[in-house]
Design a protein around this motif. Structure first.
Motif, PDB file in Angstrom:
ATOM      1  N   GLN A 134      78.406  44.698  -9.856  1.00  0.00           N
ATOM      2  CA  GLN A 134      78.111  43.405  -9.251  1.00  0.00           C
ATOM      3  C   GLN A 134      76.714  43.386  -8.644  1.00  0.00           C
ATOM      4  O   GLN A 134      76.033  42.359  -8.693  1.00  0.00           O
ATOM      5  CB  GLN A 134      79.164  43.063  -8.200  1.00  0.00           C
ATOM      6  N   LEU A 135      76.269  44.501  -8.088  1.00  0.00           N
ATOM      7  CA  LEU A 135      74.915  44.569  -7.546  1.00  0.00           C
ATOM      8  C   LEU A 135      73.891  44.297  -8.641  1.00  0.00           C
ATOM      9  O   LEU A 135      72.859  43.675  -8.398  1.00  0.00           O
ATOM     10  CB  LEU A 135      74.646  45.935  -6.918  1.00  0.00           C
ATOM     11  N   GLY A 136      74.173  44.761  -9.846  1.00  0.00           N
ATOM     12  CA  GLY A 136      73.249  44.554 -10.957  1.00  0.00           C
ATOM     13  C   GLY A 136      73.102  43.102 -11.352  1.00  0.00           C
ATOM     14  O   GLY A 136      72.107  42.710 -11.957  1.00  0.00           O
ATOM     15  N   THR A 137      74.083  42.281 -11.001  1.00  0.00           N
ATOM     16  CA  THR A 137      74.011  40.865 -11.361  1.00  0.00           C
ATOM     17  C   THR A 137      73.414  40.009 -10.248  1.00  0.00           C
ATOM     18  O   THR A 137      73.087  38.856 -10.474  1.00  0.00           O
ATOM     19  CB  THR A 137      75.412  40.309 -11.714  1.00  0.00           C
ATOM     20  N   GLN A 138      73.275  40.582  -9.059  1.00  0.00           N
ATOM     21  CA  GLN A 138      72.692  39.824  -7.946  1.00  0.00           C
ATOM     22  C   GLN A 138      71.179  39.745  -8.095  1.00  0.00           C
ATOM     23  O   GLN A 138      70.531  40.717  -8.475  1.00  0.00           O
ATOM     24  CB  GLN A 138      73.029  40.474  -6.606  1.00  0.00           C
ATOM     25  N   GLU A 139      70.640  38.567  -7.792  1.00  0.00           N
ATOM     26  CA  GLU A 139      69.191  38.392  -7.800  1.00  0.00           C
ATOM     27  C   GLU A 139      68.722  38.186  -6.372  1.00  0.00           C
ATOM     28  O   GLU A 139      69.248  37.342  -5.653  1.00  0.00           O
ATOM     29  CB  GLU A 139      68.795  37.210  -8.680  1.00  0.00           C
ATOM     30  N   ILE A 140      67.723  38.975  -5.976  1.00  0.00           N
ATOM     31  CA  ILE A 140      67.196  38.955  -4.627  1.00  0.00           C
ATOM     32  C   ILE A 140      65.719  38.620  -4.710  1.00  0.00           C
ATOM     33  O   ILE A 140      64.997  39.177  -5.535  1.00  0.00           O
ATOM     34  CB  ILE A 140      67.399  40.332  -3.941  1.00  0.00           C
ATOM     35  N   GLU A 141      65.279  37.696  -3.838  1.00  0.00           N
ATOM     36  CA  GLU A 141      63.870  37.307  -3.846  1.00  0.00           C
ATOM     37  C   GLU A 141      63.142  37.874  -2.647  1.00  0.00           C
ATOM     38  O   GLU A 141      63.670  37.890  -1.529  1.00  0.00           O
ATOM     39  CB  GLU A 141      63.737  35.780  -3.828  1.00  0.00           C
ATOM     40  N   GLY A 142      61.938  38.317  -2.898  1.00  0.00           N
ATOM     41  CA  GLY A 142      61.017  38.719  -1.847  1.00  0.00           C
ATOM     42  C   GLY A 142      59.801  37.830  -1.946  1.00  0.00           C
ATOM     43  O   GLY A 142      59.401  37.442  -3.049  1.00  0.00           O
ATOM     44  N   THR A 143      59.233  37.464  -0.819  1.00  0.00           N
ATOM     45  CA  THR A 143      58.082  36.566  -0.833  1.00  0.00           C
ATOM     46  C   THR A 143      56.958  37.116   0.026  1.00  0.00           C
ATOM     47  O   THR A 143      57.174  37.980   0.879  1.00  0.00           O
ATOM     48  CB  THR A 143      58.465  35.165  -0.313  1.00  0.00           C
ATOM     49  N   ALA A 144      55.785  36.566  -0.198  1.00  0.00           N
ATOM     50  CA  ALA A 144      54.614  36.897   0.618  1.00  0.00           C
ATOM     51  C   ALA A 144      53.695  35.683   0.647  1.00  0.00           C
ATOM     52  O   ALA A 144      53.752  34.823  -0.240  1.00  0.00           O
ATOM     53  CB  ALA A 144      53.878  38.107   0.051  1.00  0.00           C
ATOM     54  N   GLY A 145      52.871  35.634   1.667  1.00  0.00           N
ATOM     55  CA  GLY A 145      51.903  34.546   1.774  1.00  0.00           C
ATOM     56  C   GLY A 145      52.555  33.184   1.937  1.00  0.00           C
ATOM     57  O   GLY A 145      52.069  32.201   1.391  1.00  0.00           O
ATOM     58  N   GLY A 146      53.656  33.151   2.652  1.00  0.00           N
ATOM     59  CA  GLY A 146      54.327  31.872   2.858  1.00  0.00           C
ATOM     60  C   GLY A 146      54.963  31.330   1.593  1.00  0.00           C
ATOM     61  O   GLY A 146      55.165  30.122   1.458  1.00  0.00           O
ATOM     62  N   GLY A 147      55.265  32.211   0.656  1.00  0.00           N
ATOM     63  CA  GLY A 147      55.943  31.793  -0.567  1.00  0.00           C
ATOM     64  C   GLY A 147      55.027  31.569  -1.758  1.00  0.00           C
ATOM     65  O   GLY A 147      55.489  31.146  -2.813  1.00  0.00           O
ATOM     66  N   VAL A 148      53.736  31.894  -1.627  1.00  0.00           N
ATOM     67  CA  VAL A 148      52.845  31.712  -2.778  1.00  0.00           C
ATOM     68  C   VAL A 148      53.067  32.788  -3.832  1.00  0.00           C
ATOM     69  O   VAL A 148      52.738  32.594  -4.999  1.00  0.00           O
ATOM     70  CB  VAL A 148      51.341  31.641  -2.387  1.00  0.00           C
ATOM     71  N   VAL A 149      53.647  33.911  -3.420  1.00  0.00           N
ATOM     72  CA  VAL A 149      54.033  34.957  -4.365  1.00  0.00           C
ATOM     73  C   VAL A 149      55.514  35.261  -4.132  1.00  0.00           C
ATOM     74  O   VAL A 149      55.929  35.506  -3.009  1.00  0.00           O
ATOM     75  CB  VAL A 149      53.195  36.241  -4.193  1.00  0.00           C
ATOM     76  N   THR A 150      56.286  35.192  -5.212  1.00  0.00           N
ATOM     77  CA  THR A 150      57.714  35.481  -5.149  1.00  0.00           C
ATOM     78  C   THR A 150      58.052  36.518  -6.213  1.00  0.00           C
ATOM     79  O   THR A 150      57.635  36.389  -7.367  1.00  0.00           O
ATOM     80  CB  THR A 150      58.552  34.206  -5.402  1.00  0.00           C
ATOM     81  N   VAL A 151      58.796  37.535  -5.805  1.00  0.00           N
ATOM     82  CA  VAL A 151      59.251  38.565  -6.727  1.00  0.00           C
ATOM     83  C   VAL A 151      60.772  38.568  -6.687  1.00  0.00           C
ATOM     84  O   VAL A 151      61.375  38.545  -5.620  1.00  0.00           O
ATOM     85  CB  VAL A 151      58.699  39.953  -6.346  1.00  0.00           C
ATOM     86  N   THR A 152      61.378  38.586  -7.873  1.00  0.00           N
ATOM     87  CA  THR A 152      62.832  38.617  -7.977  1.00  0.00           C
ATOM     88  C   THR A 152      63.245  39.970  -8.534  1.00  0.00           C
ATOM     89  O   THR A 152      62.701  40.433  -9.534  1.00  0.00           O
ATOM     90  CB  THR A 152      63.336  37.494  -8.918  1.00  0.00           C
TER      91      THR A 152
END
Length: 103
Positions: free
Chosen positions: A24-42
């Motif tokens: 189930q962890l493998g199916t979860q998508e988690i977002e990280g952001t920087a710069g107030g959301g101008v860069v998002t990594v999933t």
């Protein structure tokens, strides 16, 4: 002898629950952001990067280092969140024990 069989059944059940939780962890998508959301990594719960989104306003040809820092920060933010989620989920089965190599 009966206690040993019962204990083995409990161990097997716990292993099955932990394997299901890891799936189930493998199916979860988690977002990280920087710069107030101008860069998002999933990332997923296995800490694999699934995508990177960079808004146009983050791109300044005269300041490439800033964009690199933003991407790095977003990746680290996403991985930290994934680690926390994984520890929380697996902690349900390990009683909070940190078992090396579990996830």
């Amino acid at each position: 002898m009966n206690n040993m069989n019962q204990m083995m059944k409990q161990v097997k059940k716990m292993q099955e629950q932990m394997m299901k939780a890891q799936e189930q962890l493998g199916t979860q998508e988690i977002e990280g952001t920087a710069g107030g959301g101008v860069v998002t990594v999933t990332v997923n719960g296995h800490k694999k990067v699934l995508g990177v989104t960079i808004k146009p306003e983050a791109v300044d040809p005269d300041d490439v280092e800033m964009l690199q820092d933003l991407v790095l920060s977003a990746v680290n933010d996403a991985l930290t969140k994934a680690e926390e989620i994984g520890a929380k989920e697996m902690g349900k089965y390990t009683g909070g024990m940190n078992i090396p190599g579990l996830f």
